[in-house]
Design a protein around this motif. Structure first.
Motif, PDB file in Angstrom:
ATOM      1  N   VAL A  49       0.868  -1.181   0.000  1.00 52.98           N
ATOM      2  CA  VAL A  49       0.000   0.000   0.000  1.00 52.98           C
ATOM      3  C   VAL A  49       0.905   1.230   0.000  1.00 52.98           C
ATOM      4  CG1 VAL A  49      -1.818   1.248   1.215  1.00 52.98           C
ATOM      5  CG2 VAL A  49      -1.779  -1.255   1.277  1.00 52.98           C
ATOM      6  N   SER A 102       2.195   5.105  -2.336  1.00 52.99           N
ATOM      7  CA  SER A 102       1.647   6.344  -2.893  1.00 52.99           C
ATOM      8  C   SER A 102       1.116   6.191  -4.304  1.00 52.99           C
ATOM      9  CB  SER A 102       2.733   7.434  -2.869  1.00 52.99           C
ATOM     10  OG  SER A 102       3.872   7.009  -3.598  1.00 52.99           O
ATOM     11  N   TYR A 114      -1.276   4.449  -5.070  1.00 48.23           N
ATOM     12  CA  TYR A 114      -2.727   4.319  -4.962  1.00 48.23           C
ATOM     13  C   TYR A 114      -3.320   5.658  -4.536  1.00 48.23           C
ATOM     14  CZ  TYR A 114      -1.971  -0.708  -5.253  1.00 48.23           C
ATOM     15  OH  TYR A 114      -1.604  -1.957  -5.682  1.00 48.23           O
ATOM     16  N   ASN A 132      -6.029   8.369  -2.784  1.00 47.00           N
ATOM     17  CA  ASN A 132      -6.569   8.439  -1.425  1.00 47.00           C
ATOM     18  C   ASN A 132      -7.827   7.597  -1.295  1.00 47.00           C
ATOM     19  OD1 ASN A 132      -4.584  10.103  -0.413  1.00 47.00           O
ATOM     20  ND2 ASN A 132      -5.661  12.001  -0.937  1.00 47.00           N
ATOM     21  N   GLN A 144      -8.691   4.923  -2.936  1.00 46.08           N
ATOM     22  CA  GLN A 144      -8.357   3.505  -2.875  1.00 46.08           C
ATOM     23  C   GLN A 144      -7.831   3.124  -1.493  1.00 46.08           C
ATOM     24  OE1 GLN A 144      -5.705   3.639  -6.370  1.00 46.08           O
ATOM     25  NE2 GLN A 144      -6.899   1.932  -7.205  1.00 46.08           N
ATOM     26  N   ARG A 145      -7.072   4.020  -0.889  1.00 46.20           N
ATOM     27  CA  ARG A 145      -6.520   3.706   0.439  1.00 46.20           C
ATOM     28  C   ARG A 145      -7.605   3.781   1.515  1.00 46.20           C
ATOM     29  NH1 ARG A 145      -1.179   7.394   0.318  1.00 46.20           N
ATOM     30  NH2 ARG A 145      -0.812   6.498   2.397  1.00 46.20           N
ATOM     31  N   GLN A 153      -7.215   6.820   6.944  1.00 47.65           N
ATOM     32  CA  GLN A 153      -6.972   6.014   5.762  1.00 47.65           C
ATOM     33  C   GLN A 153      -5.860   5.023   6.085  1.00 47.65           C
ATOM     34  OE1 GLN A 153      -3.785   8.400   2.978  1.00 47.65           O
ATOM     35  NE2 GLN A 153      -5.954   8.800   2.617  1.00 47.65           N
ATOM     36  N   GLY A 209      -2.326   3.129   5.505  1.00 46.77           N
ATOM     37  CA  GLY A 209      -1.004   3.292   4.933  1.00 46.77           C
ATOM     38  C   GLY A 209      -0.134   2.101   5.280  1.00 46.77           C
ATOM     39  N   GLU A 210       1.029   2.039   4.680  1.00 46.20           N
ATOM     40  CA  GLU A 210       1.960   0.957   4.971  1.00 46.20           C
ATOM     41  C   GLU A 210       3.354   1.531   5.174  1.00 46.20           C
ATOM     42  OE1 GLU A 210       3.419  -3.427   3.355  1.00 46.20           O
ATOM     43  OE2 GLU A 210       1.881  -2.313   2.269  1.00 46.20           O
TER      44      GLU A 210
END
Length: 936
Positions: A293, A295, A297, A299, A301-302, A588, A590-591
């Protein structure tokens, strides 16, 4: 008439068959092993003759023999070329029972003519026990299945803490002679077992149920035929092989813990099959989550990825803790064929489940003062499923065995945390973590033993495979806080520590998977010969393995989005990540991208050795030789920014000489002297730059790619006296000189909640000490019959070590002990056996001296010590139903003393109120009741 005659004949034949079957069923067996006195080697092909009959049973390649006889008393004759003929009288056979008679053969006399040695059953049984104890090649200590049965120990880790000079850390890692667990090596059925842990070089002994073990031996000195990668000890575990008779045994058990059972438990949603050690997918990542996950993708999608994750953050009341459960089924089979070949098998399946509540206080300090003060309640659910399936076939001078061991564990732990954090703005905290670990371990060995030719040349070989897998699905952590000054103001809410970047510590989810595959082979040839008119042995062989590891992990975390509505942070944990809150102005997914979160590694070892076992005279034995080991290790990962590949290689060729000298003082005592050179190599995890945050100690752990191997020179002396069978008095001393020993240390320059630990080579260190052991009945107090029923045993060690402490400019500013080294170890106990051995009682005591748990930073962070603790266990067992059943009551950790970790601020070398308490835990007293029944 004809019909009547046929009926009579059929009835007569039936009666004859039933009579024969009944007679056979009433037979008993004599089973045993015939060994050579000089080397403890089995003697194959020796005919065991029942005097006054035509009954003869030759020994197989293991030296084993078996005779089926009607009830009575017999005299057996053991006769073989180059040995004194031995006759053993008064061997009693009981209907449906097995009489075990092991015999040790003496070398033939030099004068002409046959020499016959006459012995009794009781005397020869004692003689065989003497031989096994006295004629080990190296200095060693062990514990047999018979002794294990008389202890309260459920796992092999519990058993090991009874062995002289040995202690156990974290209830599963063994420490020998005060040396850290990384300095030990484990073999299972002659196969080398490598590390089972993702964050340390150690073998987890709690994975092996004690009642599947035939014996445990710890060799403390090296010989050329042993692995060279150790400094503390080689722990050799042997599981059960061909049984003496057919049987089925069923074990049922339950247990109670004073702190856990029937107490309220907390946790998250469990999988339907957790109790069966199977993770049913409850904790898996949804298939809609991409492999990374990042950048790339949008916002939106996240946001959707965040909604796809199930909202499992809520803490549920799981009811009250239930009693522990233990089940085991064991089947043994022994089939003898007309050609005297034997097919034996042992199958065992075991299961246990337990729930434990541990209360822990945690703290940390820096040069200013206390950093935090937490109180943790850990609710742990553990299930384990394991078993063995061993097959062995013997024919004449050959034996082929297939041995398999499997164990599977699932641990789920929920920790609730309350307390205060003083790092920065003082705050009151409420936090928790949910941790699940699923471990699977499979070991399989195919091995053969063969005698070649008339000169008794022996060939042994072993092919082995081990698979270890560990997964940590959905490890998650959450922390709420508010200013400490507002702790009593209900109008000020606790707010979640979720920020603008993913974190494994706050609102984060961690997933990892580790897989090890190890392929190994070893073999040797032993050739007997005569040197200085005495029997000697030449042994040469090979051992090798190839190990491959794949490790991958991911850190996903909720983060705040643009225009974030900060009131969301005060929502309760079960609501904060509802789908409605994963949106613009909310959260949201993130990874945390880190190239070191994955690595692939492999290692291979090729070792060869040449060993001589020489009887220089009737009193002097010298075992000496040389072992060579060529080792190569490679680890591949990426840089932290994930832009570049990086690789770390280690190659080393070692020459490892060793010599073990034994002087036979008399028939009951030996004096020993040994020297050896060994190595200790860094494990994959120790060199991997992968970092992991340990919530329980608020510390990040990562490896050091610059580690090198350690070299150790070992010197040992020992005097041992065996006053009678099963009894011993011994004293030994040892010295170890280390070059570049490896230790886990606190990383300098970091403090508070940013504390970190890694690994480093110390320039040099020494470790030395003395050990004493006694195992004796109470006949030295009284000559009365009751004194023979009591056995008192104790072993104690006094150990010291020294590591130079260096400042930042590498100047010596002091010294300290090695990490994990205790200044003393004490094991003691009293055992009673009465009513023809059907009633047994054991009282056990264990204590270790304080030892360094964390090596600190000079002038910045004090060393952290584990405080001493007294442990008392008790067990009583009674055999029932003609000794086919057994009822066993066990009480463990009766004193329930607190386990404490502290910094010795006032340098008093003991724990007192002025010291900094880093951690303290209470485990509760445990009681268990078990019933077993054996069908024969």
């Amino acid at each position: 008439m004809k019909k009547f005659s046929i009926s009579k004949i059929f009835l007569s034949m039936t009666l004859i068959m039933l009579t024969a079957i009944s007679a056979w069923a009433q037979n008993g067996k004599i089973i045993g092993k015939v060994s050579d006195k000089s080397f403890n080697e089995p003697i194959a092909g020796l005919p065991v003759v029942v005097k006054g009959s035509q009954k003869v049973a030759p020994t197989n390649v293991d030296g084993r023999y078996e005779l089926s006889l009607a009830p009575g008393t017999y005299t057996l004759e053991f006769k073989y070329i180059s040995y004194k003929t031995k006759t053993v009288a008064e061997v009693e056979v009981k209907a449906g029972k097995v009489t075990e008679l092991n015999v040790v053969m003496d070398d033939a006399a030099t004068e002409l003519g046959e020499v016959v040695v006459t012995s009794s059953y009781k005397k020869e049984t004692v003689n065989a026990l003497y031989s096994l104890q006295k004629n080990n090649i190296s200095i060693s200590d062990g514990i047999s299945a018979e002794i294990i049965k008389k202890t309260p120990d459920k796992s092999t880790s519990d058993v090991l803490k009874r062995v002289s000079g040995t202690s156990v850390q974290d209830n599963k890692f063994v420490i020998v002679r005060g040396l850290n667990d990384r300095y030990n090596v484990t073999t299972l059925n002659n196969s080398l077992m490598l590390s089972t842990e993702p964050d340390r070089k150690a073998f987890s002994f709690d994975a092996i149920p004690s009642n599947l073990v035939e014996n445990v031996m710890i060799n403390k000195t090296a010989s050329p035929d042993m692995p060279g990668d150790f400094a503390g000890g080689i722990v050799q575990i042997t599981t059960k092989d061909i049984p003496d008779e057919n049987f089925i045994t069923i074990n049922l058990g339950t247990g109670f813990n004073s702190q856990s059972t029937f107490k309220p438990f907390k946790g998250s949603k469990k999988g339907k099959f957790d109790w069966l050690t199977i993770e049913d997918g409850t904790r898996e990542l949804p298939s809609t989550i991409p492999s990374q996950v990042n950048s790339s993708y949008s916002n939106e999608q996240r946001y959707q990825f965040g909604r796809d994750l199930q909202n499992d953050w809520g803490v549920l009341n799981q009811g009250n803790g239930i009693p522990s459960t233990g089940l085991q089924f064991t089947l043994g089979n022994n089939k003898k064929f007309k050609n005297n070949s034997i097919l034996g098998s042992v199958f065992s399946l075991s299961y246990r489940y337990q729930e434990n509540l541990t209360t822990t206080g945690r703290g940390d300090y820096d040069n200013i003062g206390q950093v935090y003060n937490y109180n943790d309640d850990q609710f742990k659910y553990s299930s384990a499923l394991g078993g063995i399936f061993n097959l062995a076939y013997t024919y004449k001078d050959n034996k082929i065995s297939l041995k398999n061991f499997y164990n599977r564990n699932l641990d789920n732990a929920h920790t609730d945390r309350t307390g205060a954090n003083y790092d920065g703005t003082p705050s009151s905290v409420l936090g928790n973590t949910e941790y699940t670990s699923q471990k699977g371990f499979w070991s399989s060995q195919l091995e053969g033993e063969h005698l070649v030719g008339a000169s008794n040349i022996k060939l042994d070989w072993n092919l082995n495979y081990t698979n270890a897998r560990r997964s940590e699905p959905d490890l998650r952590r959450m922390l709420y806080s508010k200013p400490l000054e507002d702790v009593d103001d209900p109008s000020v809410p606790y707010t979640a520590s979720v920020g603008g970047s993913p974190s494994p510590n706050y609102g984060g989810k961690f997933y990892s998977d580790l897989k090890d595959d190890v392929y190994g082979a070893n073999g040797y040839i032993s050739v007997p010969f005569t040197f200085l008119k005495n029997k000697s042995l030449l042994k040469f062989g090979y051992m090798g393995y190839y190990k491959q590891r794949d490790f991958s992990s991911r850190v996903l975390g909720y983060i705040t989005s643009n225009g974030f509505e900060y009131n969301l942070l005060s929502l309760p944990q079960d609501q904060i990540f509802d789908d409605a809150n994963i949106r613009p102005g909310g959260f949201q997914l993130g990874e945390l991208i880190n190239g070191t979160y994955k690595y692939a590694a492999d290692a291979n070892l090729n070792a060869g050795y040449l060993m001589f076992d020489n009887n220089l005279s009737k009193k002097v034995r010298l075992v000496w030789g040389l072992r060579t080991e060529a080792y190569n290790q490679s680890l591949k990962t990426r840089t932290i920014d994930n832009l570049h590949a990086q690789q770390y290689d280690l190659s080393k060729f070692d020459l490892l000489p060793s010599a073990n000298l034994t002087y036979k003082v008399n028939d009951k005592s030996n004096a020993r002297l040994a020297y050896s050179r060994t190595v200790s190599r860094p494990e994959f995890r120790e060199v991997s730059p992968f970092s992991f945050y340990d919530f329980s100690i608020s510390t990040t752990i990562y490896g050091n790619p610059n580690l090198t191997s350690s070299n150790i020179n070992n010197v040992d002396v020992k005097y041992e006296w065996y006053p009678s069978a099963g009894q011993v008095l011994s004293i030994s001393g040892f010295y170890k000189g280390f070059a570049n020993p490896i230790e886990q240390v606190v990383v300098p320059g970091l403090s508070g909640v940013n504390r970190a630990r890694s690994f480093q080579n110390v320039d040099k260190a020494v470790n030395y000490g003395i050990e004493a052991e006694i195992r004796k009945d109470l006949t030295f107090i009284s000559k009365a019959a009751w004194a023979h029923n009591f056995i008192v045993f104790a072993n104690a060690s006094l150990i010291d070590s020294k590591v130079d402490v260096l400042d930042s400019k590498r100047n010596i500013i002091g010294s300290r002990p090695l990490q994990g080294q205790s200044p003393y170890l004490i094991n003691a106990g009293l055992q009673f056996s009465g009513m023809e051995n059907s009633l047994n009682m054991s009282l056990m005591y264990n204590r270790i001296g304080r030892r360094i748990n964390e090596v600190g930073v000079p002038g910045e962070y004090e060393d952290v010590y584990e405080n001493t603790r007294d442990v008392v266990d008790f067990q009583v067992s009674k055999k029932l139903f003609k000794s086919n059943a057994e009822l066993k009551l066990t009480a463990s950790d009766l004193l329930n003393q607190k386990a404490s970790f502290y910094q010795d601020v006032n340098k008093s070398k003991s724990f007192d109120k002025s010291d900094n308490v880093i951690g303290s835990s209470v485990f509760g007293r445990s009681f268990s009741l078990a019933f077993s029944y054996t069908f024969k």
